[in-house]
Design an enzyme around this catalytic site. Structure first.
Site, short mmCIF file in Angstrom:
data_model
loop_
_atom_site.label_atom_id
_atom_site.label_comp_id
_atom_site.label_asym_id
_atom_site.label_seq_id
_atom_site.Cartn_x
_atom_site.Cartn_y
_atom_site.Cartn_z
N GLU A 1 0.84 -1.21 0.00
CA GLU A 1 0.00 0.00 0.00
C GLU A 1 0.88 1.26 0.00
O GLU A 1 0.74 2.13 0.86
CB GLU A 1 -0.98 -0.01 1.18
CG GLU A 1 -2.00 -1.13 1.06
CD GLU A 1 -3.20 -1.03 2.01
OE1 GLU A 1 -3.22 -0.15 2.89
OE2 GLU A 1 -4.13 -1.83 1.83
N GLU B 1 -5.02 -8.57 -0.44
CA GLU B 1 -5.76 -8.48 0.82
C GLU B 1 -7.22 -8.34 0.45
O GLU B 1 -7.57 -7.49 -0.38
CB GLU B 1 -5.34 -7.26 1.65
CG GLU B 1 -3.92 -7.33 2.17
CD GLU B 1 -3.54 -6.12 3.03
OE1 GLU B 1 -4.43 -5.44 3.58
OE2 GLU B 1 -2.32 -5.85 3.14
O1 AHR Z 1 -5.12 -5.88 6.94
C1 AHR Z 1 -5.09 -4.70 7.68
C2 AHR Z 1 -4.47 -3.55 6.92
O2 AHR Z 1 -5.27 -3.24 5.83
C3 AHR Z 1 -3.12 -3.82 6.32
O3 AHR Z 1 -2.08 -3.62 7.21
C4 AHR Z 1 -3.05 -2.82 5.21
O4 AHR Z 1 -2.26 -3.27 4.14
C5 AHR Z 1 -4.50 -2.62 4.83
O5 AHR Z 1 -4.84 -1.29 4.78
#
Ligand code: AHR
Length: 512
Positions: A175, A299
């Site tokens: 990110e 994610e």
């Molecule tokens: O999964 C929680 C957080 O969500 C992670 O650290 C980040 O990559 C995303 O914003």
């Protein structure tokens, strides 16, 4: 009871379902690593060299193909040297992103690799771009992967690992448009190339470099990042093996309290991941028509408000039968788009966000999402075939549909069908999975199988008597799959009743 119809077309193959689509993610965040995985060798909780035995026993049967670590936002604040060598000499740090919690560094590279081996997962390490250096990441790769004679490889040996870890998947930051450094895509593209230049193949395991992709439907990030690489000379393109976007479907209500409308709203939000995949792939195909760069959803999952008795920053949430449907819908979408997506990692493994397990002291329970992972395992590595739904549609009242249209997440008007699923074939086994997304109505489902005759079939069903049902430490088996039950086969049709709000898996025997 409603009547719904689906068709499975065995002669229309989509592609091989990459096993990595069933991947997982574990971050130093809240209670995921401590005490979710690591309790230490001296703990009264049964452990294997400090790693919880109950967690290993629960995860091993799932055959999780890949585990991403150490973050998440944590990755761009992490310095790998803090996590090697004698544990009593490792520095105590602060977990800046997550509640300023103490980070003892007892779970570092060696412990991560051991854990991966215990559960049978391939390691995926995310490097620090936001606050690290190219040399730091290069050294981490050499430490892990070099089979020859060097100070770093010998340090690994002195720390107990003669053989290289052969880590293939390396993330170049996380990110980086946000917690990983707040960068513009063009700036990140420059940094990516710089870091990538020093990601050498130190062993017979070539590096698979994963670049930070977009947040949800930020097509602009994908376009600008890839365009910047193209401007540098397309010959460098091969340096990006995968581009990893993130998509959380969020919440509607809370983890355990929601109306039937909010049930449907969350499932619609989950289904929007289909538009995320096709949208980014469309942009990528413009610049990379040969699809040399893979798409990853690094994610994903539901993100509910944290449980009231836990700190908000720990992202500890319960997990109901509704979350099981979020997982099932998403995996089915991954399977149907297996020609467009290579890996998907659910956030996160234990005690954080949409987890597979919840642990407390010496107890460990399986969430409804865990059971979906288990039920869906036969799809991994199989050939996906066309799955068509001829069933009714459900509406959330328009909120998510309008959001999706605005975001161009779907080219067609957005809809959630009562029956959503996927199908695959491996040798003479047909695997069909689907959800009855209706929160109140059971469905009599007719499955038309075209292309071969199913000789016999059995089904496993995950359902509950209440749409809010979940497992607790007091009632750990409230939501669990049924025992396998025979499915009625009549000619080219299968018949099964899918309870309201359920996940169904059918395994059918095809002629050899
Ligand atoms: O999964 C929680 C957080 O969500 C992670 O650290 C980040 O990559 C995303 O914003």
């Amino acid at each position: 009871m409603s009547r719904q119809r689906i068709a499975v077309l065995l002669n229309e193959t989509i592609g091989t379902i990459s096993p990595y689509l069933h991947g997982e993610f574990a971050e130093h965040l809240g209670e995921c690593i401590y005490p979710g995985i690591w309790v230490g060798e001296d703990s009264p909780i049964p452990n294997i060299g400090g790693i919880r035995r109950d967690v290993v026993d629960a995860l091993h049967p799932l055959g999780i193909p890949v585990l991403r670590w150490p973050g998440g936002c944590f990755a761009d604040a992490y310095h790998w040297r803090d996590g090697i060598g004698p544990r009593n000499k490792r520095p105590l740090r602060v977990n800046y992103h997550w509640g300023m919690a103490p980070e003892p560094n007892h779970f570092g590279t060696h412990e991560f690799i051991t854990f991966c081996r215990l559960i049978g997962a391939e390691p995926y390490i995310v490097g620090n771009v936001g606050s690290g250096t190219p040399a730091e990441l290069r050294d981490w790769v050499e430490y892990c992967n070099f089979a020859g004679d060097s100070a770093l490889a010998n340090e690994r040996r002195a720390n107990g690992a003669d053989e290289p870890f052969r880590v293939r998947f390396w993330g170049v930051g996380n990110e980086n448009w946000g917690c990983g450094g707040n960068m513009h895509p063009e700036y990140y593209a420059e940094l990516f190339c710089r870091y990538r230049t020093f990601l050498f193949n130190y062993s017979d395991t070539p590096i698979h470099a994963i670049a930070c992709g977009a947040a949800g439907s930020d097509w602009d990030w994908t376009w600008k990042f890839l365009n910047a690489l193209k401007r540098k000379g397309w010959s460098r393109r091969h340096l990006v093996n995968s581009l990893a976007a993130h998509y959380y479907c969020g919440t509607a209500g809370t983890a355990t309290q929601y109306t039937t409308e909010q049930w449907t709203e969350l499932l619609c939000r989950a289904k929007a991941i289909e538009g995320i995949i096709t949208g980014h792939r469309t942009v990528m195909d413009e610049l990379d028509p040969e699809q040399k760069i893979n798409l990853i959803i690094d994610e994903w999952g539901a993100w509910h408000p944290a449980e009231p008795d836990k700190p908000g920053w720990g992202l500890y949430q319960q997990n109901t039968i509704r979350d099981a449907l979020v997982a099932a819908l998403t995996l089915d979408i991954f399977h149907r788009h297996c020609h467009q997506i290579f890996m998907g990692n659910l956030a996160q493994l234990i005690n954080v966000l949409q987890s597979l397990l919840l642990v407390q002291e010496d107890r460990c329970i399986k969430t409804p999402t865990y059971h979906v992972w288990h039920m869906y395992a036969p799809h991994k590595g199989a050939q996906a075939v066309r799955f068509e739904t001829l069933s009714d549609t459900l509406s959330d009242g328009g909120a998510v549909r309008d959001f999706c249209r605005q975001q161009y997440l779907q080219r067609e008007p957005f809809s959630l069908q009562v029956i959503e699923g996927s199908a695959s074939v491996r040798e003479n086994t047909l695997c069909i999975t689907f959800c009855n997304t209706h929160p109140e109505q059971p469905a009599e489902v007719e499955v038309l199988v075209m292309g071969a005759t199913v000789q016999e079939a059995e089904a496993v069903v995950l359902s509950a008597d209440d749409i809010h049902a979940h497992n607790t430490f007091e009632q750990p088996e409230r939501v669990k799959p049924s025992a396998p039950q025979p499915v009625r086969v009549e000619g080219d049709r299968l018949y099964i009743t899918a309870p309201a709000g359920s996940v169904v898996r059918i395994l059918g025997k095809l002629p050899s």
